[in-house]
Every structure is written in C-alpha cells, then in structure tokens.
Write an enzyme that holds these catalytic residues in place. Structure first.
Site, mmCIF file in Angstrom:
data_model
loop_
_atom_site.group_PDB
_atom_site.id
_atom_site.type_symbol
_atom_site.label_atom_id
_atom_site.label_comp_id
_atom_site.label_asym_id
_atom_site.label_seq_id
_atom_site.Cartn_x
_atom_site.Cartn_y
_atom_site.Cartn_z
ATOM 1 N NE ARG A 50 -2.493 1.117 3.566
ATOM 2 C CZ ARG A 50 -3.198 0.924 4.675
ATOM 3 N NH1 ARG A 50 -4.478 0.590 4.598
ATOM 4 N NH2 ARG A 50 -2.643 1.053 5.850
ATOM 5 C CE LYS A 149 -2.101 4.623 7.038
ATOM 6 N NZ LYS A 149 -3.125 5.348 7.778
#
Ligand code: PMP
Length: 290
Positions: A50, A149
């Site tokens: 991620r 993120k």
C-alpha cells in the site's frame, strides 16, 4: 529508542528532519501504521504494497526497494527490542525550496519509528464506543483520493475535532453524497440479520488492511459479507457495529448519534471476529527474531 532515517539510526532526541522538508511544509508524503504482535510484524507485505501504491499515486519515487524497506522495518523492530508494538513508516517528499513544486525536492526521506501505541483505553473495548456523524465530509476521490495514505490528514483531523467537540472519541464521516465513508482513522462495519456490511471503497475510504483481514476471516467463518452504500439509517438500525484499523484493531460501537445500536453492548459477531483476529496475530507475520 533508535529511529531509522535514510539508512541511519538516531536516538530519539537526535532524530530530526529539515524544516524545508515538504512533508512538513505541505504534508507532501505518505505513511503506514503497522503493528507487531508476538515478535512478528503483522501484514507487513500488505502495508509495504500500500505504501508503494500511495507513492505511485502521488508520483513519489521511494529511494528503497520493497525488499529493502521490509528488511529495514524488521531491523528497526529488532534494534528497539519490539515484540508487541506499533511501527510508523513515513516517506516524505524530502528537502526543497519554500515553493510547493515537488521538483525542488531532490531526495525523498524514509523514516521508521518502532514504538508502542494505545489508541483507546481497555474499557472502550469492553463497553464499546459512542460515536457521532460530523459535518466535515470525507475528501472527494476526484480531489484527494482517500485511498492515498498521505501525510495530509487535515480532513480526518477536522472530523476528529468535531467528534471531540461533541463529546465523542470518534466520528462517522460521510462522503459528499451523504453515504457513510469511514471514521477518521478506521473503517466501519455493521452486522444486520447475521450478515456483515461495510461501505464500498468507492464511497471514500482507505483500503484498510484490517478491513480486508476481517472480511477474509468473516467469510472463512461462514458469514456473508457485502459492500453496499450505507446511510446513517442503516447504521442506526444495525444489530452490531464495529470499527477496524491497525492501531485501533476491532472496536465495538454501541451508540451512534444518540441511537443505541442493537442491545447497547458489544455484539456476539463482533466478539467472535475480535477472537479470530487476535488468534491470527499469534501465528502470522514476518518474524523479527529469526
Ligand atoms: N481509514 C483511515 C482514514 C485510516 O487512517 C486508517 C488507518 N489508521 C484506516 C482506515 C484503517 O486502515 P488499516 O486497517 O490498514 O490500518
């Protein structure tokens, strides 16, 4: 504590980055929050994947390979004698000029802090959380995709402040269309008639690693899981509700906007998922001490 910055370890007080780092000046950077349980780093590959997806989305060239970062995270845990802990992995755009153009930043910085975390006191896990919907909506994915993120968490922080102003620890964030997106640092699930529901990622949520783990564990235990758009009405009339996140783990929710959820106590399905989740953390993860 020894903190990793760009390949070297520094004592806590000496671990510093430049005031010209665009991570500080503009929130230009990305991060991961990772947990270690029982001497293993949980879901490390998923977190590193991620991190690289976030980097790709913001055109940030991480100056280390996924394998190098994996080794560095494990090493940072070892150096800090972590068995159970929390790792913050940060990549900033690096030092540049005062203008926002990332072209002035020549080399991104990689920071690894291996420490501890406790998001909520144990009583919250026993009693369950009381949460509220807040006015600040989740970022539009056409503006700043919540899947990234990034170090720019002001959207979530505003929502957290609004929750605190309303006397709550956590906020339900809706998207611009009024559907439930997620909470400020956690994904949200409900249980209704024995099935599990969570908003689709397209509603404006982070692709939560705990969310994915819980979906897999639920399906393995025979629960049906689906991802429809959810409204506040759906939350109010749920049998159970809980939040998922690496830091928070699985937190039962017992009240939303003054409406008691189910019996007002953490539900049976939530408790079962907490048990299987904690059982998984005992046997899975990248070993720190080989
Ligand atoms: N949503 C947001 C906004 C988050 O910051 C996080 C991580 N704290 C989550 C959801 C949960 O994601 P994960 O399970 O991967 O930690």
């Amino acid at each position: 504590m020894k903190i990793f910055i760009d390949g070297k370890y520094y004592d806590e007080r000496a671990a510093k980055i430049s005031v010209f780092d665009h991570g500080l000046l503009y929130g230009d950077g990305i991060f991961e929050g990772i947990r270690a349980y029982h001497g293993r780093v949980f879901k490390l590959k998923e977190h590193i994947d991620r991190l690289f997806y976030s980097a790709k989305a913001i055109l940030l060239q991480i100056p280390m390979s996924p394998a190098q970062i994996t080794r560095a995270v494990v090493e940072a845990c070892r150096k800090n004698k972590i068995r159970d802990g929390y790792i913050r992995l940060v990549v900033t755009r690096g030092m540049g000029t005062l203008g926002l153009n990332p072209k002035s930043c020549k080399r991104p910085s990689v920071i690894i802090i291996a420490d501890k975390i406790q998001l909520y006191p144990p009583g919250v896990y026993q009693r369950g959380l009381d949460i509220i919907t807040v006015p600040t909506t989740r970022n539009l994915h056409s503006a700043l995709n919540p899947a990234i993120k990034s170090l720019n968490y002001l959207n979530n922080i505003l929502a957290k402040i609004e929750a605190n102003n309303g006397g709550c620890e956590e906020a339900v964030m809706l998207n611009a269309e009024g559907f439930v997106a997620e909470c400020t640092g956690d994904n949200l699930f409900i249980v209704k008639n024995g099935a599990l529901f969570t908003p689709p990622l397209s509603a404006g949520a982070l692709y939560g690693i705990t969310r994915q783990t819980v979906i897999e564990l639920a399906e393995e235990s025979g629960l049906k899981v689906s991802e429809p758009n959810l409204t506040r009405y759906d939350l109010f009339n749920a049998d159970e509700c809980f939040l998922t996140g690496t830091g928070a783990e699985i937190v039962p929710v017992v009240k939303i906007d003054g409406r008691v959820i189910g019996t007002g106590k953490p539900g049976r399905v939530t408790r079962r998922l907490e048990d299987v989740y904690h059982a998984l953390t005992k046997v899975s993860g990248e070993p720190i001490y080989k």
